[in-house]
Each structure stands twice: as C-alpha cells, then as structure tokens.
Scaffold this motif. Structure first.
Motif, PDB file in Angstrom:
ATOM      1  N   THR A 145      63.829 -50.200  71.362  1.00 44.05           N
ATOM      2  CA  THR A 145      63.921 -49.400  72.581  1.00 44.05           C
ATOM      3  C   THR A 145      64.863 -48.221  72.380  1.00 44.05           C
ATOM      4  O   THR A 145      65.497 -48.067  71.324  1.00 44.05           O
ATOM      5  N   ALA A 146      64.996 -47.416  73.426  1.00 43.47           N
ATOM      6  CA  ALA A 146      65.908 -46.274  73.370  1.00 43.47           C
ATOM      7  C   ALA A 146      67.348 -46.708  73.166  1.00 43.47           C
ATOM      8  O   ALA A 146      68.177 -45.943  72.665  1.00 43.47           O
ATOM      9  N   ALA A 147      67.653 -47.957  73.534  1.00 49.52           N
ATOM     10  CA  ALA A 147      69.000 -48.506  73.336  1.00 49.52           C
ATOM     11  C   ALA A 147      69.127 -49.221  71.997  1.00 49.52           C
ATOM     12  O   ALA A 147      70.131 -49.886  71.732  1.00 49.52           O
ATOM     13  N   ASP A 148      68.107 -49.079  71.139  1.00 45.13           N
ATOM     14  CA  ASP A 148      68.047 -49.729  69.828  1.00 45.13           C
ATOM     15  C   ASP A 148      67.967 -51.249  69.914  1.00 45.13           C
ATOM     16  O   ASP A 148      68.316 -51.954  68.970  1.00 45.13           O
ATOM     17  N   ASP A 149      67.505 -51.744  71.049  1.00 50.27           N
ATOM     18  CA  ASP A 149      67.272 -53.180  71.186  1.00 50.27           C
ATOM     19  C   ASP A 149      65.894 -53.520  70.627  1.00 50.27           C
ATOM     20  O   ASP A 149      64.929 -52.769  70.836  1.00 50.27           O
ATOM     21  N   PRO A 150      65.772 -54.650  69.919  1.00 55.11           N
ATOM     22  CA  PRO A 150      64.461 -55.019  69.378  1.00 55.11           C
ATOM     23  C   PRO A 150      63.481 -55.361  70.485  1.00 55.11           C
ATOM     24  O   PRO A 150      63.844 -56.020  71.478  1.00 55.11           O
ATOM     25  N   VAL A 151      62.259 -54.905  70.329  1.00 56.69           N
ATOM     26  CA  VAL A 151      61.185 -55.233  71.265  1.00 56.69           C
ATOM     27  C   VAL A 151      60.595 -56.582  70.855  1.00 56.69           C
ATOM     28  O   VAL A 151      60.410 -56.853  69.665  1.00 56.69           O
ATOM     29  N   ASP A 152      60.321 -57.423  71.837  1.00 56.54           N
ATOM     30  CA  ASP A 152      59.794 -58.761  71.553  1.00 56.54           C
ATOM     31  C   ASP A 152      58.366 -58.655  71.018  1.00 56.54           C
ATOM     32  O   ASP A 152      57.447 -58.258  71.739  1.00 56.54           O
ATOM     33  N   MET A 153      58.170 -59.013  69.743  1.00 61.43           N
ATOM     34  CA  MET A 153      56.854 -58.973  69.115  1.00 61.43           C
ATOM     35  C   MET A 153      56.281 -60.371  68.887  1.00 61.43           C
ATOM     36  O   MET A 153      55.218 -60.515  68.286  1.00 61.43           O
ATOM     37  N   GLY A 154      56.993 -61.403  69.341  1.00 59.89           N
ATOM     38  CA  GLY A 154      56.450 -62.752  69.317  1.00 59.89           C
ATOM     39  C   GLY A 154      56.766 -63.590  68.108  1.00 59.89           C
ATOM     40  O   GLY A 154      56.748 -64.818  68.171  1.00 59.89           O
ATOM     41  N   SER A 155      57.038 -62.948  66.988  1.00 61.99           N
ATOM     42  CA  SER A 155      57.379 -63.673  65.754  1.00 61.99           C
ATOM     43  C   SER A 155      58.072 -62.693  64.820  1.00 61.99           C
ATOM     44  O   SER A 155      57.826 -61.484  64.880  1.00 61.99           O
ATOM     45  N   PRO A 156      58.928 -63.194  63.937  1.00 65.10           N
ATOM     46  CA  PRO A 156      59.605 -62.296  62.998  1.00 65.10           C
ATOM     47  C   PRO A 156      58.660 -61.789  61.913  1.00 65.10           C
ATOM     48  O   PRO A 156      57.664 -62.446  61.568  1.00 65.10           O
ATOM     49  N   ILE A 157      58.953 -60.633  61.393  1.00 62.63           N
ATOM     50  CA  ILE A 157      58.218 -60.105  60.248  1.00 62.63           C
ATOM     51  C   ILE A 157      58.330 -61.092  59.088  1.00 62.63           C
ATOM     52  O   ILE A 157      59.381 -61.680  58.856  1.00 62.63           O
ATOM     53  N   ASP A 158      57.232 -61.273  58.395  1.00 62.93           N
ATOM     54  CA  ASP A 158      57.112 -62.135  57.206  1.00 62.93           C
ATOM     55  C   ASP A 158      56.958 -63.613  57.526  1.00 62.93           C
ATOM     56  O   ASP A 158      56.897 -64.427  56.600  1.00 62.93           O
ATOM     57  N   GLU A 159      56.890 -63.985  58.795  1.00 63.59           N
ATOM     58  CA  GLU A 159      56.692 -65.395  59.104  1.00 63.59           C
ATOM     59  C   GLU A 159      55.315 -65.849  58.605  1.00 63.59           C
ATOM     60  O   GLU A 159      54.296 -65.231  58.928  1.00 63.59           O
ATOM     61  N   VAL A 160      55.293 -66.923  57.842  1.00 62.58           N
ATOM     62  CA  VAL A 160      54.044 -67.475  57.328  1.00 62.58           C
ATOM     63  C   VAL A 160      53.544 -68.503  58.338  1.00 62.58           C
ATOM     64  O   VAL A 160      53.840 -69.697  58.254  1.00 62.58           O
ATOM     65  N   SER A 161      52.814 -68.017  59.341  1.00 63.69           N
ATOM     66  CA  SER A 161      52.296 -68.905  60.380  1.00 63.69           C
ATOM     67  C   SER A 161      51.223 -68.160  61.165  1.00 63.69           C
ATOM     68  O   SER A 161      51.131 -66.925  61.101  1.00 63.69           O
ATOM     69  N   PRO A 162      50.430 -68.888  61.937  1.00 55.82           N
ATOM     70  CA  PRO A 162      49.407 -68.232  62.765  1.00 55.82           C
ATOM     71  C   PRO A 162      49.978 -67.231  63.759  1.00 55.82           C
ATOM     72  O   PRO A 162      49.272 -66.317  64.203  1.00 55.82           O
ATOM     73  N   ARG A 163      51.258 -67.378  64.143  1.00 51.11           N
ATOM     74  CA  ARG A 163      51.857 -66.431  65.092  1.00 51.11           C
ATOM     75  C   ARG A 163      51.883 -65.008  64.548  1.00 51.11           C
ATOM     76  O   ARG A 163      51.993 -64.046  65.319  1.00 51.11           O
ATOM     77  N   SER A 164      51.782 -64.871  63.242  1.00 50.86           N
ATOM     78  CA  SER A 164      51.811 -63.547  62.636  1.00 50.86           C
ATOM     79  C   SER A 164      50.493 -62.793  62.810  1.00 50.86           C
ATOM     80  O   SER A 164      50.465 -61.571  62.690  1.00 50.86           O
ATOM     81  N   HIS A 165      49.423 -63.513  63.067  1.00 46.53           N
ATOM     82  CA  HIS A 165      48.123 -62.856  63.229  1.00 46.53           C
ATOM     83  C   HIS A 165      48.172 -61.930  64.442  1.00 46.53           C
ATOM     84  O   HIS A 165      48.681 -62.311  65.505  1.00 46.53           O
ATOM     85  N   PRO A 166      47.666 -60.714  64.312  1.00 50.66           N
ATOM     86  CA  PRO A 166      47.859 -59.703  65.363  1.00 50.66           C
ATOM     87  C   PRO A 166      47.472 -60.135  66.772  1.00 50.66           C
ATOM     88  O   PRO A 166      48.153 -59.795  67.734  1.00 50.66           O
ATOM     89  N   ASN A 167      46.383 -60.889  66.917  1.00 50.98           N
ATOM     90  CA  ASN A 167      45.904 -61.255  68.252  1.00 50.98           C
ATOM     91  C   ASN A 167      46.252 -62.694  68.639  1.00 50.98           C
ATOM     92  O   ASN A 167      45.612 -63.260  69.537  1.00 50.98           O
ATOM     93  N   HIS A 168      47.258 -63.245  68.002  1.00 51.73           N
ATOM     94  CA  HIS A 168      47.599 -64.647  68.261  1.00 51.73           C
ATOM     95  C   HIS A 168      47.896 -64.908  69.732  1.00 51.73           C
ATOM     96  O   HIS A 168      47.558 -65.972  70.271  1.00 51.73           O
TER      97      HIS A 168
END
Length: 241
Positions: free
Chosen positions: A146-169
């Motif tokens: 965000t403009a305050a440099d806060d991370p936006v909730d994307m649902g799972s961390p980058i590089d997570e090896v799990s179905p949550r990483s799939h774009p439309n999970h």
C-alpha cells in the motif's frame, strides 16, 4: 521437459539492468541471499531492459487504480547456480515437512517430492535451449504494498509449495477475506497483463515477458506459433551495473 521449453529462443541481446530502488519496493534483505544462495557479484534485482520498462508501465497502471500502491519485487534475475541452490533447498524443506530423512529416501519418495517441487520451480538446466525463466532476466516474482508500505493480503506467501499458491485458489471461497485476496490477485494480474506480462499457471506471484513460458502462453492464447522467446539464459557480458 516442460511444454514451454520447446519454444525456440531468438535472444534480443538486451542488457540486464538494475531495478531502480526509488521506483519499486524491493524486499530487503533478499530472501535467497539470506539463505546463502551463490549470487557472487550479480544482483537478484535485475531484469532485461525491455522487461524493466514493462514493469514500470505495470506500476503506472496499478497507481492509476490504487494511488500510492507499488509493486514489491521479491525476486528477479537468478544465475543458474542460484536456481540449482533453491531447488535443492526447497526439496529438502519438503522432505523435512513430511518427517522424512533425506539420506533414507526411497526412489518413490524422492520422485513424489520432486514432482511437487517442480510444479513451482524450474529444473536448473545447463542446456541453453531450456533455461529456467528467472535465469533469462525476463521473469519477476512480485506482490503489492500500500501507500504506507504495508503488505497487501495475497492469501499465501511467495514460494509456498501448496494449492494456495495457485492463482485462482480463493476464487470460489465465500468468506470476505478470501474474496479480498482473490480481488488483490486479480488486480495484480490485470496490471501486469496490461503491460504485456503473463502469469505462471501455478503461481500468483510469478510473471514473465519474453521468455519461453511467456511465448508458449501467447501461442496457447492465439493459436499461432509466431511467438518466439526473446530472451535466453542471461550471460555475464549482458550485465550492466
């Protein structure tokens, strides 16, 4: 071999250039360098010149919809040695997560773990005809802040090896948080596609422009084989400090 690795490469010879610190949010310290990945004197925050220009365009598109928001670069260029290091690191992480011992794996266990790893990590091929996407300087792993440099909730961390990483999970989930996550992923994809990038089928964070995966996806979209990869494995002589 993955299907996209059959696409011919006609490298444009564009230099690898630094991603400007004053325009993008860059993850610091770099997560793979912290692990000991062997970058030598090469920076992970580098892209081919044309790819960086498109990334700047994508950020302009983002800020037109969300003033002050920025793309945060998690990772970009990876020397082949780093790709090999990270595949091995991820493999061992997955072995340990199953409670197994690496030195005691059966062939079937090894194959099962590696099959999961390669859904998200390209094999570090030495063949110049089949470079890992990040080793071309044409792929980037990104998220939003965000403009305050806060991370936006994307649902799972980058590089997570799990179905949550799939774009439309989270697309079909009914909770407010899940729908917000899907909206954030959709926004990221929209602004990147508007600049010419294409998203990895299994990773919400991975985008490329001009590598073999990008060309293969464009061929699938259009039904035309006219698309070639613009970037092969980046060599030392392309490096611009």
């Amino acid at each position: 071999m993955k299907p996209y690795q059959t696409v011919p490469i006609c490298d444009r010879g564009e230099p690898l250039v630094p991603i400007p610190w004053d325009r993008f949010a860059l993850v610091q310290p770099h997560p793979y360098q912290v692990l000991g990945a062997p970058y030598g004197d090469q920076s992970p925050y580098s892209l081919r010149a044309g790819v960086l220009a498109a990334l700047i365009e994508a950020q302009h598109s983002l800020q037109g919809q969300r003033p002050g928001w920025r793309l945060q670069v998690f990772d970009a260029f990876r020397p082949l040695a780093v790709q090999r290091f990270m595949v091995e690191h991820t493999f061992l992480e997955q072995v340990q997560a199953r409670g197994w011992q690496a030195e005691a794996l059966t062939a079937a266990q090894r194959d099962a773990v590696m099959a999961e790893v390669v859904q998200f990590w390209a094999v570090p091929s030495d063949d110049p005809a089949t470079p890992p996407p990040h080793s071309t300087g044409a792929a980037v792993d990104i998220t939003l802040v965000t403009a305050a440099d806060d991370p936006v909730d994307m649902g799972s961390p980058i590089d997570e090896v799990s179905p949550r990483s799939h774009p439309n999970h989270f697309a079909a989930a009914a909770t407010a948080r899940a729908q917000a996550v899907h909206a954030h992923r959709t926004l990221l994809n929209q602004v990147m596609e508007s600049a010419g990038f294409r998203r990895h089928p299994n990773e919400w964070w991975h985008f490329s422009l001009g590598d073999q995966l990008w060309a293969w996806q464009r061929r699938q979209e259009t039904g035309s084989d006219k698309f070639l990869a613009h970037y092969g494995r980046a060599s030392v002589d392309l490096w611009v400090q």
